[in-house]
Scaffold this motif. Structure first.
Motif, mmCIF file in Angstrom:
data_model
loop_
_atom_site.group_PDB
_atom_site.id
_atom_site.type_symbol
_atom_site.label_atom_id
_atom_site.label_comp_id
_atom_site.label_asym_id
_atom_site.label_seq_id
_atom_site.Cartn_x
_atom_site.Cartn_y
_atom_site.Cartn_z
ATOM 1 N N GLU A 160 1.567 -1.448 -4.544
ATOM 2 C CA GLU A 160 0.488 -0.753 -4.732
ATOM 3 C C GLU A 160 -0.480 -1.037 -5.885
ATOM 4 O O GLU A 160 -0.001 -1.421 -6.953
ATOM 5 C CB GLU A 160 0.552 0.885 -5.084
ATOM 6 C CG GLU A 160 -0.351 1.801 -5.250
ATOM 7 C CD GLU A 160 -1.657 1.578 -4.176
ATOM 8 O OE1 GLU A 160 -2.567 1.547 -4.630
ATOM 9 O OE2 GLU A 160 -1.220 1.863 -2.909
ATOM 10 N N THR A 170 -6.127 0.348 7.826
ATOM 11 C CA THR A 170 -6.248 -1.192 7.682
ATOM 12 C C THR A 170 -6.317 -1.467 9.365
ATOM 13 O O THR A 170 -6.644 -2.619 9.402
ATOM 14 C CB THR A 170 -5.133 -1.534 6.892
ATOM 15 O OG1 THR A 170 -5.555 -2.697 6.723
ATOM 16 C CG2 THR A 170 -3.860 -1.748 7.688
ATOM 17 N N ARG A 210 -1.574 -5.976 -6.937
ATOM 18 C CA ARG A 210 -2.591 -6.151 -5.753
ATOM 19 C C ARG A 210 -2.178 -7.498 -5.009
ATOM 20 O O ARG A 210 -1.924 -8.619 -5.605
ATOM 21 C CB ARG A 210 -3.936 -6.529 -6.362
ATOM 22 C CG ARG A 210 -4.822 -6.614 -5.277
ATOM 23 C CD ARG A 210 -6.281 -6.783 -5.924
ATOM 24 N NE ARG A 210 -7.438 -6.966 -5.010
ATOM 25 C CZ ARG A 210 -8.644 -7.379 -5.108
ATOM 26 N NH1 ARG A 210 -9.107 -7.217 -6.331
ATOM 27 N NH2 ARG A 210 -9.378 -7.401 -4.121
ATOM 28 N N THR A 261 -2.886 -1.012 3.544
ATOM 29 C CA THR A 261 -3.878 -1.294 2.435
ATOM 30 C C THR A 261 -4.835 -0.463 2.573
ATOM 31 O O THR A 261 -5.794 -0.394 1.740
ATOM 32 C CB THR A 261 -4.238 -2.532 2.191
ATOM 33 O OG1 THR A 261 -4.829 -3.142 3.465
ATOM 34 C CG2 THR A 261 -3.092 -3.297 1.691
ATOM 35 N N GLY A 311 0.868 -1.160 -0.044
ATOM 36 C CA GLY A 311 0.019 -0.056 0.139
ATOM 37 C C GLY A 311 0.942 1.115 -0.019
ATOM 38 O O GLY A 311 1.536 1.390 0.882
#
Length: 740
Positions: A265, A706, A441, A477, A242
């Motif tokens: 990211e 998160t 991802r 994230t 992230g």
């Protein structure tokens, strides 16, 4: 859940357009009938689609994608088939946060239609040569393209004007036109994190191509999706997932502490929700704040704290005792200038986070985490200055904030306050040997003997990625504000939460890190508490962008009456009031409020041109434009202006600066949207992730939205940025120092 009027109106419009489209495609009663099945590549694997036609008209679509992500890709599987049937074609908007799955469904449907109608090899007579313009609605207003065609092909696509979000839109603005020309198709994958911009470019180009005599079936037959590459495998001492504020600060701090770093990211650019926000940052700096004049209502608030009994607040009794001594000392002296202290910051964060859920349970913030954030926030902001960032602007009280302690970065031409500092952190990483992998991802954590040793991920083209972490993984994230399934599954606070709420968040804020951590036994906390931003767009979910200072807010309902103290504590209080008056309300402004706002006049004029702001020379004209009773609105503003002058407001607003009586006048329609998710992964004050038994999961850290525990049931305005940079730095330092 409850439904609102706005979606009903929009649905009516969509249905009318759909009927028109269906009418065009059903003119021939001799079209094909039957079931046609095809597939296309989604995020996790193939998505299989079956299209049922009757006389050439789509009457049913089914989709299956067992490998698509639950709560993300599954949303597209559930929603898009009905949208395609209603539209009579596959040219529908994808589901936010599920770009690859949406595109797979649309591509497969187009392939099925081509197969059924025999158009895949249909001859193309050619374009009418020339340059054509097309327009479509983007994120923040119209997006215009110029398309040049020769007889045989599309020669160029150029975006000539747009109001899209700086940085986030750049990959789409560059990539989509190029891919249209290269592959001679409008069936393309949207750029991750820039779905709306991608779709706007495609829609505007389609508009232009149709003017040139283009054949959509011919273009559909060239549908393009990039192929997966060879598996990628890398290692570093610290892997950060992230690239928002938390991830960037974690990665930089890990690098500064001697660790090798890979940062991944899933969007095509950095920033995440940090870039989306106004970047208001709460911290305590008595030296600077002590030069700010005391604001209306602050003395009364401090006096009220003296009446509290520390024994009634056992978790923060020590803090309250110290705070009360500070307040007595302050009130005994010169109160011309503002008071603040770390203890006040801690106490307000704690009491404003305390909420009771629908099930009757009370949630309070983790005091250790709150103390860590409040004591280290100013140090973190000073650290940001070390990257040659300009001094932040003057203090303000953000919406939903209890005190005048938030500062924002300097304004810039993009309207994105946080952009310069995020880019500075990115530059530091790239200049000092870190690797950044965009459009990557994370899907799973790799574990060995109970410790986290790496991350499994996937590129947007499907390329598998394995990253080994020699020391630790840091999850940054973000929250799950764009994952409606997760929001409604856990909701324990909002009664009758509208099921069509939009979000201010990036559409890729789908709770990935929370899901990954939970899979390996991480403890979650506060998942039932979601914060709404009251001043969001009823069309896009976009925030108010600090158009004017919060103390100048005037909220009126569709009847022209104020309905809440606009500076009431807690965004949930404001949002609940806003939802109670219907599907929208207006923020009313005059020219002096605009002049005192955060941007120059050209910025506001652009918002008027984009339809975000309504402008009129007189209040009567404004009332007519927004369909509000003029007499009611005039009475409301007369009362408000009198309250500004007297300092006494019937709704209890104490901080009021400007009257609203100098034309031109402005109105901005607003509606609450999902803004922040307080729940998440449980961490300790070292940013280490805890398992369901409260034990540290070795090799795993987390920071930012998160995580849960700091903000409990309500996040104070301006505390999110403090949170992400404080705990991002803590996670980075401790991960780099971990011995394995």
């Amino acid at each position: 859940m409850k439904k609102s009027r706005i979606p009903t109106l929009l649905l009516s419009i969509v249905m009318l357009l759909s009927l028109a489209a269906c009418g065009q495609e059903s003119k021939s009663a001799s079209g094909p009938s039957g079931e046609y099945s095809t597939s296309a590549k989604g995020f996790g694997g193939d998505v299989n689609v079956t299209v049922t036609l009757e006389n050439g008209v789509i009457v049913a679509v089914t989709a299956e994608g067992p490998s698509e992500t639950a709560g993300v890709g599954s949303n597209a599987i559930d929603q898009l088939p009905d949208a395609i049937v209603a539209a009579g074609n596959a040219d529908v908007d994808g589901v936010s946060g599920a770009t690859m799955t949406s595109n797979a469904i649309k591509t497969a449907v187009k392939k099925a239609l081509n197969e059924a109608r025999g158009t895949e090899q249909e001859a193309f007579d050619g374009y009418t040569e020339g340059t054509y313009t097309g327009t479509a609605q983007g994120n923040n207003g119209p997006l215009k393209v110029e398309v040049t065609v020769s007889k045989d092909k599309i020669e160029s696509v150029e975006v000539v004007s747009n109001n899209e979000t700086a940085l986030l839109s750049v990959p789409a603005l560059e990539r989509i036109p190029s891919e249209i020309v290269e592959h001679q198709t409008l069936t393309l994958d949207a750029v991750s994190g820039a779905t709306v911009t991608s779709n706007a470019i495609i829609a505007a180009t389609k508009n232009a191509v149709l003017q040139a005599g283009g054949n959509m079936a011919y273009l559909d037959a060239n549908a393009y999706a990039p192929e997966a590459g060879d598996p990628i495998e890398k290692d570093a001492e610290v892997v950060v997932v992230g690239a928002g504020g938390a991830g960037l600060s974690a990665a930089v701090t890990a690098l500064q502490n001697g660790a090798s770093v890979i940062l991944i990211e899933k969007n095509a650019t950095l920033g995440g929700n940090t870039l989306q926000s106004g970047c208001g940052w709460c911290s305590v700096n008595p030296e600077v704040q002590g030069k700010v004049e005391t604001k209306a209502g602050q003395i009364e608030t401090l006096q009220s704290y003296l009446e509290l009994k520390p024994a009634d607040y056992p978790a923060v009794a020590d803090v309250l005792e110290v705070l009360q001594g500070q307040i007595r000392d302050y009130l005994a002296g010169d109160t011309t200038y503002m008071f603040d202290s770390v203890e006040l910051f801690i106490f307000q964060t704690y009491i404003m986070g305390t909420r009771t859920g629908l099930d009757g349970t009370t949630i309070t913030g983790n005091v250790d985490l709150i103390k860590t954030m409040c004591t280290q926030s100013e140090d973190a902001r000073q650290w940001i200055y070390s990257f040659d960032i300009d001094e932040f602007r003057n203090y303000n009280t953000p919406i939903g904030g209890p005190w005048h302690r938030s500062r924002e970065p300097q304004k810039n031409e993009t309207g994105k306050n946080g952009l310069p500092m995020l880019q500075a952190l990115e530059t530091y990483l790239l200049n000092n040997g870190a690797e950044i992998m965009y459009e990557t991802r994370a899907t799973d954590l790799i574990t060995k003997k109970g410790a986290v040793t790496g991350v499994l991920a996937k590129k947007t083209d499907g390329t598998p990625v394995t990253l080994h972490a020699k020391k630790a993984v840091i999850l940054c994230t973000g929250g799950y504000g764009a994952n409606s399934e997760m929001v409604f599954k856990h909701n324990n606070y909002w009664k009758d939460l509208p099921d069509d709420l939009l979000t201010t968040n990036c559409k890729t804020s789908t709770g990935d890190g929370i899901t990954m951590a939970e899979k390996i036994g991480a403890q979650l906390t506060g998942m039932g508490f979601v914060q709404l931003m009251p001043t969001s767009s009823p069309v896009t979910g976009d925030t108010f962008k600090s158009m004017i200072e919060p103390y100048d807010f005037i909220f009126v309902d569709p009847t022209g009456n104020r309905f809440i103290n606009e500076m009431a504590e807690g965004r949930d209080t404001l949002s609940a009031a806003a939802l109670s008056v219907g599907s929208y309300f207006y923020v009313i402004m005059d020219q002096q409020m605009i002049d005192n706002g955060n941007y120059d006049q050209s910025w506001y004029d652009a918002k008027v041109d984009a339809g975000i702001l309504v402008k009129a020379d007189t209040l009567e004209e404004l009332a007519k434009k927004i369909d509000v009773d003029y007499n009611a609105l005039q009475k409301t503003l007369n009362n408000y202006n009198a309250a500004v002058k007297s300092g006494v407001d019937s709704l209890g607003k104490t901080e009021m600066v400007h009257t609203c009586e100098v034309g031109p006048f402005y109105a901005c329609p607003r509606r609450p949207a999902i803004h922040y998710t307080m729940g998440g992964i449980t961490i300790n004050s070292n940013a280490q992730v805890l398992d369901t038994d409260g034990n540290v999961i070795k090799g795993l850290y987390a920071a930012g939205e998160t995580t849960g525990g700091i903000h409990a049931g309500n996040r104070c305005g301006g505390n999110a940025v403090a949170d992400i940079f404080v705990f991002g730095r803590i996670a980075g330092k401790n991960a780099a120092s971990l011995k394995k």
